[in-house]
Design an enzyme around this catalytic site. Structure first.
Site: not given
Length: 763
Positions: A295-297, A299
């Protein structure tokens, strides 16, 4: 804890370990909750692990990954004063592993994940040009060498995962993360993605493979956000997604990428982190991807506005195909989500399998960690410096050279260097850059001084975004007294400690006194040069002294207003630590510029989008008040020599759909001659245009390129081959097929200068 015999297949070892794990231990392996710089602190006794780190280990009964242990920048606030000294990196990484091994039941090692968007973002890390400059090299082979060195720097510190932006296509240059894009074109970007994966991970036949795991970001279509706004809505259909935004990740999968990161944006109403069609059906089932999806930060937590709770957000992302979170609360709640029936434990198991498989593949499970490990950190090697310099040289694009004013004679008596980017090392390094040691790297001013045998004077003139003209008088006076002016202008992605940051590290610059006008979170509505830079160029031109503009920038600025006032324009992008040397060499002719634009340069923000591969009908439409064509086209770049193309031909100009489906490829040949007086490198570009199709097609699409060095008068024959993947389309039923019809094959050194051939595909 001892794991099954290392001679057994990895899948058997993974299954054996998985059977021993409790639900809570499994969930711990899917979390990357804390910022790595909070895991340690400097004390009078040296580096020590923090209580926060120990609490996180206890909370997850282990830890899947730790992000940014070595990260340094104003957001993390890690400097040389409080950061981990480079020589202690291995010791501290081993302290992390040793603690987890001794304080958890199963002792599963931690993945240490690190940012490497343009070199490792750590103290003493080597900074290479940002991706938009990398794309300008059109040289994947060179970039594979550079990324190999990046991997060695990360690996030698004790880390295992490199996060690298390769998947974003630059469809709107107002976006602050434009600098992280290789190109507006999926074919060029895909070739650079392959180079990045191979460089970072190595090749399967190499002794040490993989060196580190490449996590490619961002998947998918983040470069197409509405309005050029970061993480903005992407309103495209599957055909646009397939043709433009998915080829990069598909190329990464084919190259063996071990990971990818989901993107913040939504596509047609579905956030990428909740998009099972994207992350599971296409990525895994269709392409056969076996790696992890990170996952992106924060997100996953953003899904709360859809689900209403952390537990449901974690469940949704997990079921959609996310394996490893980044700073989210949601994934820490997965055990509760399972117990409440929001997600079945089998989804947890599948994600844990992938995380454990990566750990086994990287050799973590069989590694003996010791605080006294004397492994040497390989950072800033002479070999890497040479490669980095060559990347910087090849990333430079010459846009204008009126009356052949360039290269300058080294004996030019008086050179006035002016501009806000002339003597600012951070301005040429880009976003996601670590704090730099004093005197590391060379500014453009220093590069010019090193090359010149005359007198070089300097005046800043103005700032990047400020409106003060207080420095004009000094700059103009220097220009009047000089034989030539070199104006180093553009933008900046340099973060400073006065900037505020979002929870995920994106810059919040509104209201802050900063020159930063590019980078994550820094989007613009107007692509004109910031502040009073355009006025400075005009005032300099009125002195009558020739002006050479050097653009240091992370996005293609609209430079129509300065074009007529400059005798020459060089686009240097963000050229990295060796950028000053490289630009100095180009200005004085020690290096012949060979860069070609990987993106179109617009006349104005008002004409966006301007990417070259628009649909055929769209490209024929016109504005009343402005030309539709860009100021400088994709693929454009001047040289100090000239090249002539001759004898382009197809040995066969007809073939059948059946032959293509059976793997037949058609060769294309062209002769190229260096018809000038100096050695130079040319990028030979091959484009295709589908003339007959069941769906609308693009004006032309890049389907081949080769970069070659030619001596004056030297002739070489360049060959390409065209196959099914080059001629296929996504039809009305969204099947990828080759249709019978006529194709134009165009070859040359730019988008416009092409020889045209015709290829016919028969039923």
């Amino acid at each position: 804890m001892k794991y099954k015999d290392s001679r057994l297949p990895i899948n058997e070892r993974v299954e054996d370990l998985l059977e021993q794990m409790t639900l809570e231990e499994k969930v711990g392996q899917l979390n990357q909750k804390m910022y790595g710089w909070n895991a340690y602190m400097k004390t009078e006794n040296g580096i020590e692990l923090t209580e926060a780190f120990k609490e996180h280990v206890a909370l997850g009964k282990g830890m899947g990954a730790l992000y940014g242990l070595f990260r340094s920048d104003p957001w993390s606030a890690v400097t040389y004063e409080n950061g981990i000294p480079t020589e202690d990196n291995v010791k501290v990484s081993n302290m992390i592993q040793q603690y987890v091994k001794e304080h958890t039941r199963l002792g599963i090692p931690v993945l240490l994940s690190e940012e490497c968007p343009h070199g490792h973002q750590a103290l003493d890390g080597t900074v290479i040009p940002t991706n938009i400059g990398v794309g300008s090299t059109w040289n994947p082979e060179l970039m594979e060498k550079a990324y190999k060195h990046v991997a060695l720097e990360i690996q030698s510190r004790g880390a295992h995962v490199g996060l690298i932006s390769t998947l974003d296509l630059l469809r709107d240059p107002r976006w602050g993360r434009s600098e992280e894009c290789y190109s507006e074109d999926p074919y060029l970007a895909s070739n650079m993605t392959k180079a990045a994966v191979t460089g970072l991970q190595g090749r399967p036949d190499e002794e040490e493979y993989p060196r580190i795991a490449a996590v490619l970001k961002h998947f998918a279509a983040q470069g197409a956000g509405e309005g050029g706004l970061n993480a903005g809505t992407v309103a495209i259909g599957e055909r646009e997604l397939r043709e433009i935004h998915l080829p990069g990740m598909k190329a990464g999968v084919e190259a063996g990428a071990l990971g990818c990161m989901a993107a913040y944006n939504e596509i047609d109403g579905v956030p990428c982190h909740a998009n099972a069609r994207l992350l599971t059906e296409i990525l895994r089932a269709e392409w056969g991807f076996k790696g992890i999806v990170m996952a992106d930060g924060t997100a996953v937590d953003r899904l709360n506005r859809m689900t209403g709770s952390y537990e449901k957000s974690g469940a949704l992302a997990l079921q959609s195909g996310v394996d490893l979170s980044l700073w989210d609360v949601s994934f820490t709640q997965l055990a509760g989500a399972v117990k409440k029936g929001f997600v079945e434990e089998q989804y947890v198991d599948e994600a844990v399998r992938r995380v454990l498989t990566l750990k086994f593949s990287l050799g973590l499970m069989d590694q003996t960690f010791s605080e006294t490990n004397n492994k040497k950190v390989v950072v800033g090697s002479d070999e890497f410096k040479k490669v980095n310099l060559q990347v910087a040289r090849e990333s430079i694009v010459l846009l204008k050279n009126q009356d052949l004013i360039l290269p300058l004679n080294k004996k030019t008596k008086k050179i006035a260097v002016v501009g806000p980017n002339a003597d600012q090392i951070y301005h040429q390094l880009g976003d996601y850059t670590a704090i730099q040691a004093p005197n590391k790297g060379k500014t453009i001013l220093e590069g010019i001084i090193d090359q010149s045998e005359g007198n070089v004077s300097f005046a800043k003139g103005c700032s990047v975004r400020g409106t003060s003209e207080e420095g004009f008088e000094e700059a103009i006076q220097l220009a009047r007294e000089a034989d030539v002016v070199v104006a180093v202008i553009g933008g900046s992605s340099a973060r400073d400690f006065d900037i505020n940051f979002d929870i995920n590290g994106a810059a919040i610059v509104s209201g802050n006194p900063s020159d930063m006008d590019c980078g994550e979170g820094v989007d613009v509505a107007d692509l004109s040069l910031g502040g009073v830079q355009e006025k400075l160029i005009y005032e300099l031109s009125q002195t009558g002294t020739p002006v050479i503009a050097v653009l240091i920038q992370g996005r293609p600025h609209a430079i129509s207003s300065i074009l007529e006032h400059c005798q020459a324009i060089i686009c240097g992008w963000y050229p990295g630590q060796e950028g000053g040397t490289a630009i100095g060499e180009v200005i004085f002719g020690d290096v012949n510029p060979s860069g070609k634009l990987p993106v179109s340069i617009p006349r104005s923000s008002a004409q966006l989008p301007v990417y070259y591969n628009a649909k055929e009908l769209s490209s024929q439409l016109r504005y009343l008040d402005m030309e539709r064509a860009p100021l400088f086209s994709f693929g454009f770049g001047l040289s100090y020599t000239s090249f002539t193309y001759q004898r382009a031909y197809l040995p066969e100009d007809k073939l059948t759909v059946k032959e293509l489906n059976n793997g037949k490829r058609i060769p294309v040949y062209v002769d190229i001659i260096n018809s000038g007086t100096v050695e130079g490198a040319e990028v030979v570009q091959l484009y295709l245009k589908d003339v007959e199709a069941s769906v609308t097609r693009r004006t032309k699409v890049l389907r081949g390129f080769k970069k070659l060095l030619l001596s004056p008068g030297e002739r070489k024959t360049v060959s390409f081959d065209i196959g099914k993947e080059d001629l296929s389309l996504w039809n009305q039923q969204m099947n990828e097929v080759v249709e019978p019809g006529v194709f134009h094959v165009m070859i040359g050194g730019s988008l416009e200068s092409t020889i045209r051939l015709e290829l016919t595909v028969l039923e």
